[in-house]
Design an enzyme around this catalytic site. Structure first.
Site, PDB file in Angstrom:
ATOM      1  N   GLY A  32       6.013  13.856  -3.529  1.00 32.72           N
ATOM      2  CA  GLY A  32       7.336  13.263  -3.838  1.00 32.72           C
ATOM      3  C   GLY A  32       7.392  12.407  -5.012  1.00 32.72           C
ATOM      4  O   GLY A  32       6.360  11.681  -5.261  1.00 32.72           O
ATOM      5  N   LEU A  33       8.715  12.110  -5.439  1.00 33.60           N
ATOM      6  CA  LEU A  33       8.726  11.232  -6.525  1.00 33.60           C
ATOM      7  C   LEU A  33       8.624  10.033  -6.029  1.00 33.60           C
ATOM      8  O   LEU A  33       8.557   9.355  -4.691  1.00 33.60           O
ATOM      9  CB  LEU A  33      10.404  11.130  -6.925  1.00 33.60           C
ATOM     10  CG  LEU A  33      10.942  12.487  -7.474  1.00 33.60           C
ATOM     11  CD1 LEU A  33      12.454  12.421  -7.506  1.00 33.60           C
ATOM     12  CD2 LEU A  33      10.138  12.706  -8.971  1.00 33.60           C
ATOM     13  N   SER A  34       8.457   8.842  -6.881  1.00 34.52           N
ATOM     14  CA  SER A  34       8.043   7.529  -6.736  1.00 34.52           C
ATOM     15  C   SER A  34       9.343   7.025  -5.890  1.00 34.52           C
ATOM     16  O   SER A  34      10.413   7.367  -6.268  1.00 34.52           O
ATOM     17  CB  SER A  34       8.078   6.635  -7.733  1.00 34.52           C
ATOM     18  OG  SER A  34       7.784   5.238  -7.584  1.00 34.52           O
ATOM     19  N   GLY A  35       9.346   6.347  -4.793  1.00 38.26           N
ATOM     20  CA  GLY A  35      10.495   5.930  -4.169  1.00 38.26           C
ATOM     21  C   GLY A  35      10.948   6.858  -2.937  1.00 38.26           C
ATOM     22  O   GLY A  35      12.162   6.419  -2.433  1.00 38.26           O
ATOM     23  N   SER A  36      10.497   7.946  -3.042  1.00 42.99           N
ATOM     24  CA  SER A  36      10.851   8.907  -2.151  1.00 42.99           C
ATOM     25  C   SER A  36      10.574   8.877  -0.548  1.00 42.99           C
ATOM     26  O   SER A  36      11.496   9.344   0.176  1.00 42.99           O
ATOM     27  CB  SER A  36      10.563  10.417  -2.605  1.00 42.99           C
ATOM     28  OG  SER A  36       9.146  10.423  -2.559  1.00 42.99           O
ATOM     29  N   GLY A  37       9.739   7.716  -0.477  1.00 36.71           N
ATOM     30  CA  GLY A  37       9.360   7.317   1.000  1.00 36.71           C
ATOM     31  C   GLY A  37       8.079   7.895   1.628  1.00 36.71           C
ATOM     32  O   GLY A  37       7.755   7.928   2.512  1.00 36.71           O
ATOM     33  N   LYS A  38       7.038   8.343   0.406  1.00 40.73           N
ATOM     34  CA  LYS A  38       5.739   8.949   1.100  1.00 40.73           C
ATOM     35  C   LYS A  38       5.062   7.427   1.692  1.00 40.73           C
ATOM     36  O   LYS A  38       4.738   8.012   2.920  1.00 40.73           O
ATOM     37  CB  LYS A  38       5.008   9.169  -0.354  1.00 40.73           C
ATOM     38  CG  LYS A  38       5.589  10.153  -1.056  1.00 40.73           C
ATOM     39  CD  LYS A  38       4.711  10.697  -2.139  1.00 40.73           C
ATOM     40  CE  LYS A  38       4.450   9.418  -3.243  1.00 40.73           C
ATOM     41  NZ  LYS A  38       5.590   9.060  -4.056  1.00 40.73           N
ATOM     42  N   SER A  39       4.833   6.462   1.065  1.00 42.61           N
ATOM     43  CA  SER A  39       4.189   5.513   1.763  1.00 42.61           C
ATOM     44  C   SER A  39       4.941   4.946   3.303  1.00 42.61           C
ATOM     45  O   SER A  39       4.320   4.734   4.029  1.00 42.61           O
ATOM     46  CB  SER A  39       4.236   4.317   0.794  1.00 42.61           C
ATOM     47  OG  SER A  39       3.214   3.702   0.930  1.00 42.61           O
ATOM     48  N   SER A 106       1.618  13.303  -6.794  1.00 41.94           N
ATOM     49  CA  SER A 106       0.908  14.677  -7.079  1.00 41.94           C
ATOM     50  C   SER A 106       1.935  15.751  -7.383  1.00 41.94           C
ATOM     51  O   SER A 106       2.475  16.610  -6.615  1.00 41.94           O
ATOM     52  CB  SER A 106       0.123  14.885  -5.877  1.00 41.94           C
ATOM     53  OG  SER A 106       0.857  14.856  -4.674  1.00 41.94           O
TER      54      SER A 106
HETATM   55  P1  ADP Z   1       7.149   6.027  -2.279  1.00 38.04           P
HETATM   56  O1  ADP Z   1       5.692   5.790  -1.445  1.00 38.04           O
HETATM   57  O2  ADP Z   1       7.294   7.511  -2.266  1.00 38.04           O
HETATM   58  O3  ADP Z   1       6.785   5.562  -3.683  1.00 38.04           O
HETATM   59  P2  ADP Z   1       8.010   4.033  -0.746  1.00 38.04           P
HETATM   60  O4  ADP Z   1       7.702   4.345   0.962  1.00 38.04           O
HETATM   61  O5  ADP Z   1       7.008   3.231  -1.109  1.00 38.04           O
HETATM   62  O6  ADP Z   1       8.080   5.394  -1.721  1.00 38.04           O
HETATM   63  O7  ADP Z   1       9.609   3.701  -1.021  1.00 38.04           O
HETATM   64  C1  ADP Z   1      10.858   3.897  -0.317  1.00 38.04           C
HETATM   65  C2  ADP Z   1      11.722   2.804  -0.228  1.00 38.04           C
HETATM   66  O8  ADP Z   1      12.821   3.493   0.425  1.00 38.04           O
HETATM   67  C3  ADP Z   1      11.170   1.846   0.776  1.00 38.04           C
HETATM   68  O9  ADP Z   1      11.646   0.623   0.105  1.00 38.04           O
HETATM   69  C4  ADP Z   1      11.812   2.214   2.084  1.00 38.04           C
HETATM   70  O10 ADP Z   1      12.193   0.738   2.892  1.00 38.04           O
HETATM   71  C5  ADP Z   1      13.069   2.461   1.492  1.00 38.04           C
HETATM   72  N1  ADP Z   1      13.863   3.675   2.243  1.00 38.04           N
HETATM   73  C6  ADP Z   1      15.212   3.386   2.883  1.00 38.04           C
HETATM   74  N2  ADP Z   1      15.372   4.525   3.598  1.00 38.04           N
HETATM   75  C7  ADP Z   1      14.523   5.067   4.089  1.00 38.04           C
HETATM   76  C8  ADP Z   1      14.090   6.051   4.761  1.00 38.04           C
HETATM   77  N3  ADP Z   1      15.104   6.741   5.416  1.00 38.04           N
HETATM   78  N4  ADP Z   1      12.760   6.717   4.741  1.00 38.04           N
HETATM   79  C9  ADP Z   1      11.920   6.159   4.069  1.00 38.04           C
HETATM   80  N5  ADP Z   1      11.893   5.223   3.218  1.00 38.04           N
HETATM   81  C10 ADP Z   1      13.339   4.599   3.055  1.00 38.04           C
END
Ligand code: ADP
Length: 204
Positions: A32-39, A106
């Site tokens: 998924g996109l950066s910031g989508s919540g993967k990590s 990816s």
């Molecule tokens: P990625 O790994 O895809 O780049 P991150 O997990 O690093 O994404 O970042 C997601 C951000 O969104 C985090 O700052 C997280 O705290 C925030 N967030 C807010 N709501 C949610 C949710 N429901 N699930 C996952 N992340 C969330």
């Protein structure tokens, strides 16, 4: 590849390595996109599985680029090689009997397919973080979208580099609508349904 390299069959099999851990190995591939919540979701699932007594390992984009893949950049060929290595490492970890969680943007279908093809049917679980770009950009946890919009980062996925959304992901999660706990629950449900984990903890 040198023709002098011969594959060694190990005395302890893959199945035996998993059985001693009382679990069935698999790979959960978060895309998924950066910031989508993967990590965030991969980490939360890792904790949930660990507390249930499962042996897991988490591979995460930035961490891998600090070590194993620090020689790789963001050109097309380096991106392919980045995912290829992560796929092979994920495979080695599942061969050792672990449940592996890999969190990488990816963006390309062909790269994800390459990893899927390394695994027996049912062991590769594609988890599509289907969070809208607008939400990811609004969160911008690492300030990367702002830099990409300002032209300071080139080829940024979702801005000036494409993201090819999976068409048949095993699990889809939109974190603009689901909480972290909702996401973890639906992944746990998926693993339970598929018999990859069990209600009362380990058993295989
Ligand atoms: P990625 O790994 O895809 O780049 P991150 O997990 O690093 O994404 O970042 C997601 C951000 O969104 C985090 O700052 C997280 O705290 C925030 N967030 C807010 N709501 C949610 C949710 N429901 N699930 C996952 N992340 C969330």
């Amino acid at each position: 590849m040198s023709s002098n390299i011969v594959w060694h069959n190990h005395k302890i099999t893959r199945a035996e390595r998993a059985t001693i851990k009382h679990q069935k190995p698999c790979l959960l591939w978060f895309t998924g996109l950066s910031g989508s919540g993967k990590s965030t979701i991969a980490n939360a699932l890792d904790v949930a599985l660990h507390h249930r007594g499962y042996h897991t390992f988490l591979l995460d984009g930035d961490n891998v680029r600090h070590g194993l893949n620090k020689d790789l950049g963001f050109s097309d060929s380096d991106r392919v090689e980045n995912i290829r290595r992560i796929g092979e490492v994920s495979k080695l970890f599942t061969d050792s009997g672990l449940i592996v969680l890999s969190a990488f943007i990816s963006p390309f279908t062909s790269d994800r397919r390459m990893v899927r093809n390394l695994f027996p049917a049912g062991e590769f679980i594609e988890v599509f973080m289907d969070t809208p770009l607008a939400t990811c950009e609004e969160r911008d946890p690492k300030g990367l979208y702002q830099k990409a919009r300002a032209g300071q980062i080139k080829h940024f996925t979702g801005i000036d580099s494409p993201y090819e959304a999976p068409e048949r992901a095993e699990v889809c999660l939109d974190t603009s609508e689901m909480t972290v706990d909702d996401c973890v629950d639906s992944l746990i449900d998926y693993l339970l349904e598929r018999g990859l984990i069990f209600q009362n903890g380990q058993s295989a």
